[in-house]
Write an enzyme that holds these catalytic residues in place. Structure first.
Site, PDB file in Angstrom:
ATOM      1  N   HIS A 104     -19.512 -54.736  46.648  1.00  0.00           N
ATOM      2  CA  HIS A 104     -20.214 -53.452  46.593  1.00  0.00           C
ATOM      3  C   HIS A 104     -19.262 -52.258  46.532  1.00  0.00           C
ATOM      4  O   HIS A 104     -19.693 -51.138  46.249  1.00  0.00           O
ATOM      5  CB  HIS A 104     -21.203 -53.311  47.768  1.00  0.00           C
ATOM      6  CG  HIS A 104     -20.584 -53.137  49.117  1.00  0.00           C
ATOM      7  ND1 HIS A 104     -20.405 -54.188  49.991  1.00  0.00           N
ATOM      8  CD2 HIS A 104     -20.111 -52.039  49.765  1.00  0.00           C
ATOM      9  CE1 HIS A 104     -19.872 -53.732  51.111  1.00  0.00           C
ATOM     10  NE2 HIS A 104     -19.675 -52.437  51.000  1.00  0.00           N
ATOM     11  N   ASP A 135     -20.537 -61.275  48.338  1.00  0.00           N
ATOM     12  CA  ASP A 135     -20.121 -59.867  48.377  1.00  0.00           C
ATOM     13  C   ASP A 135     -18.603 -59.700  48.434  1.00  0.00           C
ATOM     14  O   ASP A 135     -18.086 -58.938  49.249  1.00  0.00           O
ATOM     15  CB  ASP A 135     -20.779 -59.130  49.544  1.00  0.00           C
ATOM     16  CG  ASP A 135     -20.643 -57.606  49.405  1.00  0.00           C
ATOM     17  OD1 ASP A 135     -20.280 -57.139  48.310  1.00  0.00           O
ATOM     18  OD2 ASP A 135     -20.870 -56.890  50.392  1.00  0.00           O
ATOM     19  N   SER A 217     -15.187 -50.786  54.261  1.00  0.00           N
ATOM     20  CA  SER A 217     -15.562 -51.963  53.494  1.00  0.00           C
ATOM     21  C   SER A 217     -14.391 -52.484  52.667  1.00  0.00           C
ATOM     22  O   SER A 217     -13.716 -51.731  51.971  1.00  0.00           O
ATOM     23  CB  SER A 217     -16.714 -51.635  52.543  1.00  0.00           C
ATOM     24  OG  SER A 217     -17.947 -51.744  53.179  1.00  0.00           O
TER      25      SER A 217
END
Length: 352
Positions: A104, A135, A217
């Site tokens: 993402h 992911d 992230s």
């Protein structure tokens, strides 16, 4: 200009995108530790952080924002366009220029991405290979000389314990690169819902109370000995200090790199089934036509191990499966009608 970072935030049942040698201290806590022990812990944190910050990079996405002025009810005039930088984090997995981050973080392939290393050097991203099943994404930068460092990862069978001290390094709020935060492994085997209407979820996450924010992230969760245990992926929207990381290990990383370098594509083993992760194994819900397990496994079977490695919510099927290459033979052990059976399966192949 306001820069947005990358981190997945979790509601109660909804996933919203905003934009590892292990060490265990048993039952010790800060109030119980003697001054000398506290000093030793502090020194380990300092040493661990100082030797791992150079494996962490900023992953920068350059986007454009358009600003309009309303002329009339049905007509707007473009005033200006501004460049917006969205920043996440990545981990160097090879000195040859390979970096792992979250899918993402680099989900829009129409954007221009740049990697900024710890020493401030910038490199345009040349290739992105994405795996939205877990992911993650592997990005590649062209370099004239090898990068100075690459991450160390825990072994596949190395235990990670609830209560074990860890630290995270990342780029919180897209403004503070190489920020170090400290905490523990708060839980394992967490299942995070992506879409409740389709029963889509991620399984097997580590939970940590190390402070995480948008921008973290793609960054590492690291043991005090400097081994990467996982990749920071999400935080809870409804709680405090509830963060999640995808488990990583040396076998997974080396297998992924070898596949990429040999094929220039991200190939994964294929089973041709749908299944549900449970505490006792992976329960087969569907077997698709052409599946490599046809004639051996059946709907309703519970896969309890791969090559004698136990499958559970803490160790989901997919994470073990991805340590193999397509075409390899793996022994699946299942429960069927209260009987334990084993079958060798030649893994199929899918291209991501």
């Amino acid at each position: 200009m306001h820069n947005k970072g990358f981190l997945r935030m979790l509601g109660v049942n909804i996933l919203v995108i905003l934009f590892f040698s292990s060490y265990f201290f048993g039952n010790k806590n800060y109030s119980q530790m003697a001054p000398g022990s506290a000093k030793s812990l502090e020194q380990q944190i300092i040493a661990g952080a100082s030797t791992t910050t150079d494996i962490v990079v900023q992953v920068v996405a350059e986007d454009t924002a358009a600003y309009y002025q309303e002329e009339s009810f049905d007509k707007d005039t473009l005033i200006e366009k501004q460049s917006i930088l969205k920043k996440g984090t990545g981990i160097i997995i090879s000195k040859k220029g390979y970096i792992i981050t979250n899918n993402h973080v680099v989900d829009n392939l129409n954007l221009k991405y740049t990697v900024i290393t710890d020493d401030g050097k910038s490199f345009p991203v040349k290739k992105i290979r994405k795996d939205d099943m877990i992911d993650i994404a592997i990005i590649f930068i062209e370099i004239e000389t090898p990068l100075l460092s690459e991450a160390k990862f825990i072994d596949l069978d190395e235990p990670v314990n609830v209560g074990q001290f860890v630290f995270a390094i990342g780029n919180p709020l897209s403004e503070y690169p190489n920020t170090v935060s400290f905490g523990i492994i708060s839980g394992k085997g967490r299942k995070l819902t992506i879409d409740s209407s389709t029963n889509s979820y991620y399984a097997g996450f580590y939970q940590t109370d190390a402070a995480l924010n948008p921008g973290n992230s793609g960054g590492p969760l690291i043991s005090l000995s400097g081994d990467v245990l996982g990749i920071v992926t999400a935080i809870s929207r409804g709680g405090n200090n509830i963060g999640f990381a995808i488990p990583l290990n040396y076998k997974f990383i080396t297998t992924t790199l070898e596949i990429l370098q040999q094929n220039n594509l991200l190939l994964r083993p294929y089973l041709g089934i749908s299944y549900t992760d449970t505490s006792t194994g992976a329960k087969i819900d569907t077997i698709f036509a052409g599946s490599p397990v046809q004639g051996q496994l059946l709907v309703g079977d519970i896969i309890i191990s791969l090559d004698k490695r136990k499958i559970s919510l803490i160790n989901p099927l997919l994470y073990y499966l991805y340590t193999y290459k397509p075409g390899e033979t793996v022994v699946f052990t299942i429960i069927r009608n209260n009987q334990t059976l084993s079958f060798p399966v030649v893994l199929g192949q899918k291209t991501l």
